[in-house]
Motif scaffolding. Structure first.
Motif, PDB file in Angstrom:
ATOM      1  N   GLY A  30      12.377  26.637  60.315  1.00 21.08           N
ATOM      2  CA  GLY A  30      13.720  26.705  59.730  1.00 21.08           C
ATOM      3  C   GLY A  30      14.741  27.300  60.683  1.00 21.08           C
ATOM      4  O   GLY A  30      15.906  26.943  60.654  1.00 21.08           O
ATOM      5  N   ARG A  31      14.270  28.243  61.509  1.00 19.05           N
ATOM      6  CA  ARG A  31      15.218  28.843  62.455  1.00 19.05           C
ATOM      7  C   ARG A  31      14.591  28.847  63.843  1.00 19.05           C
ATOM      8  O   ARG A  31      13.367  28.740  63.993  1.00 19.05           O
ATOM      9  CB  ARG A  31      15.577  30.262  62.033  1.00 19.05           C
ATOM     10  CG  ARG A  31      14.367  31.155  61.979  1.00 19.05           C
ATOM     11  CD  ARG A  31      14.662  32.561  61.516  1.00 19.05           C
ATOM     12  NE  ARG A  31      13.439  33.348  61.627  1.00 19.05           N
ATOM     13  CZ  ARG A  31      13.071  33.986  62.733  1.00 19.05           C
ATOM     14  NH1 ARG A  31      13.827  33.948  63.792  1.00 19.05           N
ATOM     15  NH2 ARG A  31      11.930  34.649  62.777  1.00 19.05           N
TER      16      ARG A  31
ATOM     17  N   ALA B 242       2.468  33.311  60.158  1.00 19.10           N
ATOM     18  CA  ALA B 242       2.450  31.931  59.668  1.00 19.10           C
ATOM     19  C   ALA B 242       1.169  31.252  60.147  1.00 19.10           C
ATOM     20  O   ALA B 242       0.827  31.314  61.323  1.00 19.10           O
ATOM     21  CB  ALA B 242       3.673  31.180  60.177  1.00 19.10           C
TER      22      ALA B 242
ATOM     23  N   ASP C 243       1.719  25.698  59.502  1.00 15.06           N
ATOM     24  CA  ASP C 243       2.782  26.117  58.582  1.00 15.06           C
ATOM     25  C   ASP C 243       4.142  25.680  59.128  1.00 15.06           C
ATOM     26  O   ASP C 243       4.542  26.090  60.212  1.00 15.06           O
ATOM     27  CB  ASP C 243       2.721  27.647  58.421  1.00 15.06           C
ATOM     28  CG  ASP C 243       3.715  28.146  57.381  1.00 15.06           C
ATOM     29  OD1 ASP C 243       4.599  27.367  56.977  1.00 15.06           O
ATOM     30  OD2 ASP C 243       3.598  29.320  56.973  1.00 15.06           O
ATOM     31  N   ARG C 244       4.848  24.819  58.377  1.00 13.28           N
ATOM     32  CA  ARG C 244       6.116  24.267  58.879  1.00 13.28           C
ATOM     33  C   ARG C 244       7.319  25.155  58.559  1.00 13.28           C
ATOM     34  O   ARG C 244       8.411  24.883  59.023  1.00 13.28           O
ATOM     35  CB  ARG C 244       6.374  22.892  58.255  1.00 13.28           C
ATOM     36  CG  ARG C 244       5.225  21.928  58.338  1.00 13.28           C
ATOM     37  CD  ARG C 244       5.438  20.923  59.442  1.00 13.28           C
ATOM     38  NE  ARG C 244       4.214  20.812  60.220  1.00 13.28           N
ATOM     39  CZ  ARG C 244       4.156  20.211  61.400  1.00 13.28           C
ATOM     40  NH1 ARG C 244       5.228  19.679  61.926  1.00 13.28           N
ATOM     41  NH2 ARG C 244       3.026  20.146  62.064  1.00 13.28           N
ATOM     42  N   SER C 245       7.086  26.169  57.697  1.00 11.98           N
ATOM     43  CA  SER C 245       8.237  26.957  57.232  1.00 11.98           C
ATOM     44  C   SER C 245       8.901  27.728  58.380  1.00 11.98           C
ATOM     45  O   SER C 245      10.078  28.062  58.302  1.00 11.98           O
ATOM     46  CB  SER C 245       7.799  27.938  56.151  1.00 11.98           C
ATOM     47  OG  SER C 245       6.919  28.897  56.705  1.00 11.98           O
ATOM     48  N   VAL C 246       8.131  28.001  59.458  1.00  9.67           N
ATOM     49  CA  VAL C 246       8.696  28.781  60.567  1.00  9.67           C
ATOM     50  C   VAL C 246       9.771  28.008  61.330  1.00  9.67           C
ATOM     51  O   VAL C 246      10.545  28.592  62.071  1.00  9.67           O
ATOM     52  CB  VAL C 246       7.602  29.197  61.569  1.00  9.67           C
ATOM     53  CG1 VAL C 246       6.641  30.170  60.938  1.00  9.67           C
ATOM     54  CG2 VAL C 246       6.880  27.988  62.111  1.00  9.67           C
TER      55      VAL C 246
ATOM     56  N   LYS D 107      14.812  17.384  63.908  1.00  5.06           N
ATOM     57  CA  LYS D 107      14.048  17.059  62.711  1.00  5.06           C
ATOM     58  C   LYS D 107      13.657  15.579  62.729  1.00  5.06           C
ATOM     59  O   LYS D 107      14.328  14.759  63.368  1.00  5.06           O
ATOM     60  CB  LYS D 107      14.895  17.325  61.464  1.00  5.06           C
ATOM     61  CG  LYS D 107      15.017  18.803  61.107  1.00  5.06           C
ATOM     62  CD  LYS D 107      15.727  18.944  59.772  1.00  5.06           C
ATOM     63  CE  LYS D 107      15.935  20.400  59.414  1.00  5.06           C
ATOM     64  NZ  LYS D 107      16.748  20.574  58.211  1.00  5.06           N
TER      65      LYS D 107
END
Lengths: 40, 389, 360
Positions: C80-81, C71, C75-78, C98
């Motif tokens: 998620g968990r 990532a 990158d903010r997608s990481v 959040k």
């Protein structure tokens, strides 16, 4: 000596050696103590 | 005796042998895969759960179940309960094989097993509970080997060696009891340093004592089971009559009841000291009560009734439940109640390969016991040394 | 760690102890006696400043020759968990809360905390871990057996193991960039942080800095500096605006170092070694004495029985003798009387012969 870990390592190590010597000594101690008793 | 077994050899393709060979093969393959591919692909271990079945069962449970050796030999040689003499050798053999398998299991689990002597040869870490265990297990395995060697010397006809070892019986028994007291409890002490990871119901400042007392209960129960099983399976090698065995079983039940009673009591004391009564109402609490009531209280009652009413079968069932309870306790401490704060997805569950290796180790123990007991004077006295113990 | 430090049990430390004199002997076993290394370094992570860019993760991977995280920066997608530390990821930034309305998201960087009294050092049976005077806890892979007790015992889940390495797996963890510290530089993550959320400095100074921040912005921070006292304290200190248990850190930790918990029990071990021989030989003597007394009682009883039997036999023999003597005497008397009667009637010689007969 700055950390507890150093102190414990030092004392525990020495105590293991000393206790082993004492355990060995206890055999001689017992054999000498009971050496004059007849039989087993 | 040896002529007898030559005259009637056991069939090589007996169902027992076939099943045992299959299990050993499976476990052997799994162990080979572990060394070829590493711990990652062959186990479910990860950075959060670095200890799995191979530590929780092979080591933690294996050592506890091998406690029969020191329990019986102390009772007979130190406390003068000579009537249990016929149980000493099989118990010591079980103990020796148990510890041997613990070491084998450990070798499979360690990252670099060939470095196992490092704590003694290269650099030692005496602040670790594991250091004490490694030292004790190494010395105790040697002690058990020496204690069982008279059986081999009698078998091989080495009379001088047999006499030499026999003269050391008392020293060996005392040494074995010292080592066992130390490492059985230190196995529990390994968890003293993990108060945030082990569930408070199982965590206690007294956990070393819990481990030691439950190991004694396991040792007594293993002797009850193992004597009954070998009496049935190796009947041609057994010298002791069925009535005499029942007599000894009833006697062992008394010891078993007392030890389980003490264990139950100290577990209650630990609950009280840490004020964990409210936790008993949680799901973990129910699991804890299941362990304590189903696998400690129940077999204790079985032992009590079995002893009073002289019912060997009930005693043997209780012994089986006690052994299962000690297995459950060690698995709870090392796996099920460990890392209990982690989310379910991060918890550990054994991989089939891990189970295959553990099953193979137990099978190997049973096969070795059978092999040795059907050749050497374990369940019976050697004619040359009758009555000399 | 040099070879000369190595040694079995106390032999190395014994020599060192003698060399160092007796000053240490006065020290007790409590943590209070061991203040740690003065001037040791530490890092302060202010989570209220962290924006989750993960520049520290990437800098850490470069510094430690690890594969660059897939990532990219920012990158903010990481998030998620919850990601964990691994053998390829010494440090990891997670989003714990959040963003909601005006309240920004809360991130925390995790890595080895470099404890003042490291648990990993205490549980290692080959002494592979050392707390250095500079602050970092270092690991020596050349002695590691691979028991993974350190990974299992760490209260912060901050150690990882190379499970995919079949032949020479080792423990992997943050070194606090020890080589950089030795060069006088800051750890890579502190250098890389664009927000100043990671401050490198003397630990004692960082504690003061954190206190000042908490005093100056009481609404911004919870009134606790994580790592100041937790299990004896850590070199990494953490400031937060929310409770630490929401940030994946244990709360309510003891201030006592974890190694003390094992140490107390291990002190009993030498007691077992020294007390058991005497105690057990006592039990043994007690058993032997009982057996000997029982044996003696049996022997004495047998002796007494034999003596009684002999006496009875002797008495019977005596009776017999008396009886037979009496009978004999009677016979003799009878014979004498007869002889006398014969002599009286015959009046012949043989008077002395009759006497001799009576005597025999």
């Amino acid at each position: 000596m700055h950390t507890l870990q150093e102190f414990l390592n030092h004392t525990k190590g020495m105590t293991y050696v000393i206790s082993a010597l004492l355990l060995l000594a206890s055999i001689g101690f017992w054999l000498y103590l009971t050496g004059r008793e007849g039989g087993e | 005796m040896s002529e007898q077994s030559h005259a009637a050899p056991r069939p090589l393709l007996s169902p027992f042998n076939v099943v045992a060979a299959l299990l050993l093969l499976l476990g052997g393959c799994a162990a080979a895969y572990r060394f070829a591919a590493g711990l990652g692909p062959s186990t479910n271990l990860d950075h959060l759960n670095p200890w799995g079945l191979w530590i929780g069962f092979d080591v933690m449970t294996g050592v506890a179940l091998a406690a029969g050796g020191f329990t019986i030999s102390s009772a007979v040689y130190l406390f003068g309960m000579r009537e249990y003499q016929p149980l000493v050798r099989p118990a010591i053999l079980t103990g020796f094989l148990g510890y041997f398998l613990v070491v084998v299991g450990l070798l499979v689990d360690l990252g670099q097993p060939w470095r196992l002597p490092y704590p003694f040869l290269v650099q030692s870490g005496p602040t670790s509970a594991l250091f004490e265990i490694a030292l004790c297990v190494a010395l105790y395995l040697t002690t058990l080997f020496v204690e069982i060697s008279p059986a081999a010397f009698e078998w091989l006809g080495l009379k001088r060696w047999r006499r030499l070892v026999h003269s050391m019986t008392m020293a060996l028994t005392i040494f074995g009891l010292i080592l066992s007291t130390m490492h059985q409890s230190t196995l529990g002490a390994m968890y003293l340093i993990t108060p945030s990871r082990l569930h408070p119901l199982w965590y206690s400042a007294h956990i070393p004592v819990h481990f030691f007392v439950s190991a004694v209960a396991a040792g007594i129960s293993m002797v009850v089971l193992e004597s009954a099983l070998s009496h049935r399976a190796l009947s041609d090698r057994v010298e002791v009559s069925g009535e005499r065995l029942d007599e000894m079983t009833v006697g062992l039940a008394k010891a078993g009841a007392v030890v389980l009673g003490v264990y139950l009591a100290i577990k209650v004391v630990a609950l009280s000291l840490d004020d964990e009564w409210a936790l008993l109402l949680t799901p973990y609490g129910h699991w804890y009560l299941f362990e304590l009531l189903g696998f400690v209280l129940l077999p204790m009652l079985g032992y009590i009734v079995g002893h009073r009413e002289r019912r060997p079968t009930l005693i043997r069932i209780s012994a089986g439940v006690t052994v299962a309870g000690v297995v459950l306790n060690r698995l709870n401490v090392s796996m099920f109640a460990y890392n209990w704060r982690l989310p379910a997805a991060d918890r550990y569950w054994p991989h089939p390969y891990e189970i295959a290796v553990s099953v193979a180790l137990v099978t190997f123990g049973v096969v070795m016991f059978r092999w040795i007991a059907s050749r050497m004077p374990i369940l019976s006295e050697h004619p040359d040394w009758r009555g000399e113990h | 760690m040099s070879i000369s430090r190595r040694g079995f049990l106390g032999t190395a430390t014994l020599a060192a102890g003698v060399a160092a004199g007796t000053g240490r002997a006065r020290a007790g076993a409590g943590k209070d006696r061991f203040p740690g290394y003065a001037g040791s370094m530490g890092l302060l992570h202010d989570t209220t400043l962290c924006v989750g860019c993960r520049a520290c993760e990437i800098a850490c991977a470069r510094e430690n020759h690890k594969p660059r995280p897939t990532a990219r920066l920012g990158d903010r997608s990481v998030f998620g968990r919850l990601r964990r530390i691994s053998d390829k990821l010494y440090t990891v930034v997670n989003r714990y809360i959040k963003a909601r309305g005006k309240k920004p998201a809360v991130y925390r960087k995790h890595q080895c905390m470099h404890c003042q009294e490291p648990c990993c050092a205490s549980v290692c049976f080959v002494r592979a871990f050392t707390k250095t005077p500079e602050g970092p806890v270092l690991y020596d892979p050349s002695v590691c057996v691979g028991c993974r007790y350190c990974v299992n015992a760490c209260p912060y889940h901050a150690l990882a193991y190379e499970y995919d390495n079949p032949m020479s797996p080792t423990v992997q963890r943050c070194t606090m960039c020890y080589p950089r510290i030795k060069e006088g530089k800051s750890p890579a993550c502190a250098d890389a942080c664009p927000m100043g959320a990671i401050v490198f400095g003397k630990r004692a100074d960082l504690v003061k800095l954190a206190r000042r921040r908490m005093a100056k912005y009481p609404g911004r921070y919870v009134d606790h500096l994580f790592g100041e006292h937790e299990y004896g304290g850590t070199s990494w200190l953490t400031l937060a605006g929310v409770s630490f248990d929401k940030l994946g850190l244990p709360t309510g930790c003891s201030h006592r170092p974890l190694p003390e918990l094992t140490s107390g029990f291990l002190s009993i071990v030498p007691l077992v070694i020294t007390i058991y021989p005497g105690l057990l030989l006592g039990f043994y003597s007690f058993t032997r004495r009982k057996e000997r007394l029982a044996e003696r009682a049996r022997v004495e009883a047998a002796e007494a029985a034999r003596a009684a039997a002999e006496e009875a036999a002797a008495a019977r023999a005596a009776d017999q003798k008396k009886l037979s003597e009496a009978r004999q005497k009677k016979a003799v008397d009878l014979a004498v009387a007869k002889a006398l009667a014969t002599r009286d009637s015959e009046e012949g010689a043989g008077r002395s012969g009759g006497g001799e007969e009576g005597r025999s």
